[in-house]
Design a protein around this motif. Sequence first.
Motif, PDB file in Angstrom:
ATOM      1  N   SER B 221       0.763  -1.227  -0.229  1.00 28.13           N
ATOM      2  CA  SER B 221       0.157  -0.060   0.027  1.00 28.13           C
ATOM      3  C   SER B 221       0.748   1.455  -0.115  1.00 28.13           C
ATOM      4  N   MET B 222       2.099   0.971   0.111  1.00 28.77           N
ATOM      5  CA  MET B 222       3.026   2.139   0.314  1.00 28.77           C
ATOM      6  C   MET B 222       3.029   2.931  -1.235  1.00 28.77           C
ATOM      7  N   GLU B 223       2.850   4.231  -1.203  1.00 32.70           N
ATOM      8  CA  GLU B 223       2.953   4.857  -2.545  1.00 32.70           C
ATOM      9  C   GLU B 223       4.711   5.020  -2.823  1.00 32.70           C
ATOM     10  N   GLU B 224       5.429   5.129  -1.662  1.00 31.16           N
ATOM     11  CA  GLU B 224       6.800   5.414  -1.716  1.00 31.16           C
ATOM     12  C   GLU B 224       7.691   4.096  -2.439  1.00 31.16           C
ATOM     13  N   SER B 225       8.571   4.020  -2.935  1.00 29.95           N
ATOM     14  CA  SER B 225       9.356   2.878  -3.246  1.00 29.95           C
ATOM     15  C   SER B 225      10.412   3.156  -2.334  1.00 29.95           C
ATOM     16  N   VAL B 226      11.282   1.762  -2.319  1.00 28.46           N
ATOM     17  CA  VAL B 226      12.546   1.815  -1.488  1.00 28.46           C
ATOM     18  C   VAL B 226      13.635   1.769  -2.527  1.00 28.46           C
ATOM     19  N   TRP B 227      14.482   2.672  -2.240  1.00 20.79           N
ATOM     20  CA  TRP B 227      15.762   2.983  -2.991  1.00 20.79           C
ATOM     21  C   TRP B 227      17.182   2.701  -2.322  1.00 20.79           C
ATOM     22  N   HIS B 228      18.024   2.162  -2.965  1.00 12.93           N
ATOM     23  CA  HIS B 228      19.410   1.891  -2.370  1.00 12.93           C
ATOM     24  C   HIS B 228      20.150   2.756  -3.461  1.00 12.93           C
ATOM     25  N   CYS B 229      21.347   3.567  -2.558  1.00 16.49           N
ATOM     26  CA  CYS B 229      21.997   4.264  -3.338  1.00 16.49           C
ATOM     27  C   CYS B 229      23.218   4.463  -2.636  1.00 16.49           C
ATOM     28  N   THR B 230      24.357   5.042  -3.355  1.00 14.32           N
ATOM     29  CA  THR B 230      25.686   5.245  -2.691  1.00 14.32           C
ATOM     30  C   THR B 230      25.947   6.526  -3.025  1.00 14.32           C
ATOM     31  N   VAL B 231      26.199   7.535  -1.627  1.00 11.47           N
ATOM     32  CA  VAL B 231      26.526   9.101  -1.830  1.00 11.47           C
ATOM     33  C   VAL B 231      27.696   9.440  -1.317  1.00 11.47           C
ATOM     34  N   PRO B 232      28.278  10.468  -1.553  1.00 10.41           N
ATOM     35  CA  PRO B 232      29.186  11.035  -0.812  1.00 10.41           C
ATOM     36  C   PRO B 232      29.095  11.321   0.401  1.00 10.41           C
ATOM     37  N   LYS B 233      30.125  11.178   1.081  1.00  9.20           N
ATOM     38  CA  LYS B 233      29.710  11.488   2.943  1.00  9.20           C
ATOM     39  C   LYS B 233      29.074  12.594   3.191  1.00  9.20           C
ATOM     40  N   GLN B 234      29.910  13.630   2.503  1.00  9.69           N
ATOM     41  CA  GLN B 234      29.362  15.114   3.013  1.00  9.69           C
ATOM     42  C   GLN B 234      28.049  15.543   2.313  1.00  9.69           C
ATOM     43  N   SER B 235      27.396  14.607   1.374  1.00  4.45           N
ATOM     44  CA  SER B 235      25.985  14.868   1.138  1.00  4.45           C
ATOM     45  C   SER B 235      25.028  14.093   1.946  1.00  4.45           C
ATOM     46  N   VAL B 236      25.264  13.375   2.936  1.00  6.56           N
ATOM     47  CA  VAL B 236      24.635  12.381   3.474  1.00  6.56           C
ATOM     48  C   VAL B 236      23.418  13.383   4.217  1.00  6.56           C
ATOM     49  N   ASN B 237      23.809  14.282   4.785  1.00  8.94           N
ATOM     50  CA  ASN B 237      22.951  15.076   5.665  1.00  8.94           C
ATOM     51  C   ASN B 237      21.859  15.834   4.731  1.00  8.94           C
ATOM     52  N   ASP B 238      22.251  16.179   3.485  1.00 10.62           N
ATOM     53  CA  ASP B 238      21.140  16.673   2.544  1.00 10.62           C
ATOM     54  C   ASP B 238      20.166  15.530   2.217  1.00 10.62           C
ATOM     55  N   PHE B 239      20.691  14.573   1.908  1.00 12.32           N
ATOM     56  CA  PHE B 239      19.613  13.246   1.630  1.00 12.32           C
ATOM     57  C   PHE B 239      18.815  12.932   2.862  1.00 12.32           C
ATOM     58  N   VAL B 240      19.316  12.990   4.050  1.00  6.24           N
ATOM     59  CA  VAL B 240      18.490  12.846   5.418  1.00  6.24           C
ATOM     60  C   VAL B 240      17.471  13.940   5.583  1.00  6.24           C
ATOM     61  N   GLY B 241      17.731  15.127   5.223  1.00  9.27           N
ATOM     62  CA  GLY B 241      16.790  16.167   5.348  1.00  9.27           C
ATOM     63  C   GLY B 241      15.855  16.242   4.125  1.00  9.27           C
ATOM     64  N   LYS B 242      16.299  15.490   3.012  1.00  8.35           N
ATOM     65  CA  LYS B 242      15.123  15.779   1.736  1.00  8.35           C
ATOM     66  C   LYS B 242      14.332  14.438   1.841  1.00  8.35           C
ATOM     67  N   TYR B 243      14.900  13.284   2.033  1.00 10.27           N
ATOM     68  CA  TYR B 243      14.165  12.141   1.990  1.00 10.27           C
ATOM     69  C   TYR B 243      13.861  11.345   3.522  1.00 10.27           C
ATOM     70  N   LEU B 244      13.012  10.228   3.362  1.00  7.41           N
ATOM     71  CA  LEU B 244      13.006   9.621   4.490  1.00  7.41           C
ATOM     72  C   LEU B 244      14.092   8.399   4.465  1.00  7.41           C
ATOM     73  N   VAL B 245      14.965   8.645   5.167  1.00  9.51           N
ATOM     74  CA  VAL B 245      16.356   7.509   5.048  1.00  9.51           C
ATOM     75  C   VAL B 245      15.965   6.422   6.084  1.00  9.51           C
ATOM     76  N   ASP B 246      16.024   5.544   5.621  1.00  9.68           N
ATOM     77  CA  ASP B 246      15.721   4.020   6.383  1.00  9.68           C
ATOM     78  C   ASP B 246      16.947   3.662   7.025  1.00  9.68           C
ATOM     79  N   ASN B 247      18.218   3.822   6.516  1.00 12.77           N
ATOM     80  CA  ASN B 247      19.320   3.095   6.893  1.00 12.77           C
ATOM     81  C   ASN B 247      20.620   3.981   6.258  1.00 12.77           C
ATOM     82  N   VAL B 248      21.736   4.210   7.071  1.00 12.51           N
ATOM     83  CA  VAL B 248      22.724   4.938   6.393  1.00 12.51           C
ATOM     84  C   VAL B 248      23.994   3.857   6.936  1.00 12.51           C
ATOM     85  N   LYS B 249      24.778   3.481   5.855  1.00 16.95           N
ATOM     86  CA  LYS B 249      25.945   2.579   6.180  1.00 16.95           C
ATOM     87  C   LYS B 249      27.214   3.263   5.607  1.00 16.95           C
ATOM     88  N   THR B 250      28.187   3.552   6.254  1.00 14.58           N
ATOM     89  CA  THR B 250      29.374   4.098   5.932  1.00 14.58           C
ATOM     90  C   THR B 250      30.393   3.168   4.873  1.00 14.58           C
TER      91      THR B 250
END
Lengths: 400, 296
Positions: B221-250
């Motif tokens: 029933s979720m309209e959202e999908s689950v995405w897996h992506c690798t991003v630079p460390k410095q932009s992690v906070n931007d993603f956390v602010g913009k999306y619902l982040v389920d997990n962060v793995k360095t």
Amino acid sequence: MILKYELKKVFSKKMNRIVLIAALLAAVALSVFAIGSVRYVGEDGVGHTGLTASRNLAADRNRWAGELTGDKIAQVVSSGKEIRIQYPDDVPNEIYGKTIQSYNDIENFVIGVLTPDTVWDTSVLYQLEDEQAKNLYSIYEKNLQEMAGKYGKTPEQQRFLTEQYEKTDLPLTYEAKDSWDTIMMYVETYGMILAIVIGFLAAGIFAEEFRSRADAVYFSSRYGRTNAAKNKVMAGLLMTTIVYWAGMGILSLVSLGVMGISGFSTPYQIDQPYSIYAMTYGQYYLLAVLCGYIASLLAASVTMLIAAKMRSANVAVCVPFFLFCVMPFIGRALSAFLTFFKLTPDMLLNVIECAKNPNIFQIGNYVFRQIPCIMLLYFVISIILLPFVYRSYHRYGLKK
Amino acid sequence: MELELKNVSKEFSGVHAVNHVSFSMKKGVYGLLGVNGAGKTTLMRMLCTLIRPTGGEILWNGKNILGLGADYRNILGYLPQDFGYYPDLSIYDYMMYIASIKGIRQGAARKRTKQLLGRVGLAKYEKRKMKTLSGGMARRVGIAQAMLNNPQILVLDEPTAGLDPNERIRFRNLISELSEDRLVLLSTHIVSDVEFIANQIMLMKNGRFFYAGTTEDLVSSMEESVWHCTVPKQSVNDFVGKYLVDNVKTVPGGAELRILSKVPPTKQAVREDATLEDAFLLYFGEKAGDKDDTEI
């Protein structure tokens, strides 16, 4: 099965075990004090205390055992007078041990008869003529009538007192009663200790579920609000009965086992000629023990109710202490409410005083004495509180 | 066998802990998910007749459970969130006492106690005092006591709270075994507790059920999908602010993110299968999460 495990819960708690061991030690300690408090003076004038003192004293005094006739009284008075003439300042120990000690109780009875409601005055003994001593019971009967008139404020009360005084069989029968006399004080003290201990244990029965946060499982189980709550009440009563009679049994067995039971049938009037309680020393002791039991029942009922209502034992455990230890001081401080304080629960543990004093009450034409009144009153209250204890558990959390 | 909540409410000093909940439960495992303070425990306490609803009623086979009284409690087993016990009793005596207040005869109680202690792996510790047990062992006693009367309704409130991962798995398996032929209602804020064993999931928030259905239905029933992506460390906070982040793995050279979004967060993002945990994150937003589960 619920009752068995409810009792197991009480007796398996570490703190409860410590308290029970302390109560047991108190029983032994008080027995030792009781035994040690009896003093016997031998014919050589040397005073003895300890294991054999009480029995030796009883043997000495029982030389006068039997019906206390006028002749016997006259003989005692005459002997006492002779000795006091011979030794006006102080009777030597040897003489006391050889003679006076044996009939000291009888002398005290005579003084008691001749000084009704006045200051204790030993000189009345020396003023008593031989013939008067022989007829002491006539003086006694006359005084009893006067006391009935003096203590009775209404005709009903006077009639009641006369009836009570007539219950004493004259002449009195004497037997040394020192062991009963001695144990009475310790029975009352220990009764107070037991009431406080029992209150402490009983409070835990209804507070434990909340203290250990076991209430959710308890109240969601089939019988948590019904049979189990009833069994908690039963456990409280059973625990009270077991602890009280075991404790009092130990105190009595140890004390009386050593001191002996001479004087069980001696009338209490030997010591208190104008007491309105016609009873023997054995009955006097049983009365005090029974009053102590009612005090313990009351302590258990009240603490169970408070613990069940407040869901904590903290306040509940203080209540018996207040009822039996603090209340007498309040009573003394508030002398304007004397009548009220004659009916407070602490009187259950003050039978010695209650039996001495002619405290009577009247409702309509019905006159009653203090001791039966407080016994009945607090026994009934103890029982009446129990359904409320059950009810507070039965309805826990479900009040609208 | 039907347990029905009809417009059930519970109010404490003007606050609706449970707010007009209606729901029906039959045989099976029901997982009640919600963050702390959602009203799960209040609801469970009402189901166990510990508190009276302010409004509405709870029916067991059409009859009000408060009216049924002892008959209802006879078919009920309850493990509260804050499981308390009598610390000076041995495990065996504790079980026997609970059996007695559940109205089980002594002989049957003995047999059942032995059987259940064996089942929860505590048979050899039966003489041990309750106060000496570890949190996990005490919880196992808790489930054993709840099962003593072989209840038709088993209510488990946060049964795995405070347990280590091994004990939690063990506990979950035990509940799964015990769920046969009965109604099990399991409340938790730890998604993995119910993900694989619950037939139905109810999501609770602010005293209300806002979703009820199977795990699959909930996820689909979720309209959202689950995405897996690798991003630079410095932009992690931007993603956390913009999306619902389920997990962060360095990882070396950046961070792997698991993101819930209707659109791919990056061009390289790979779509993954959604789980119940993702749904939980979606519905409970920032409040979601027990670190134990959401970040491992």
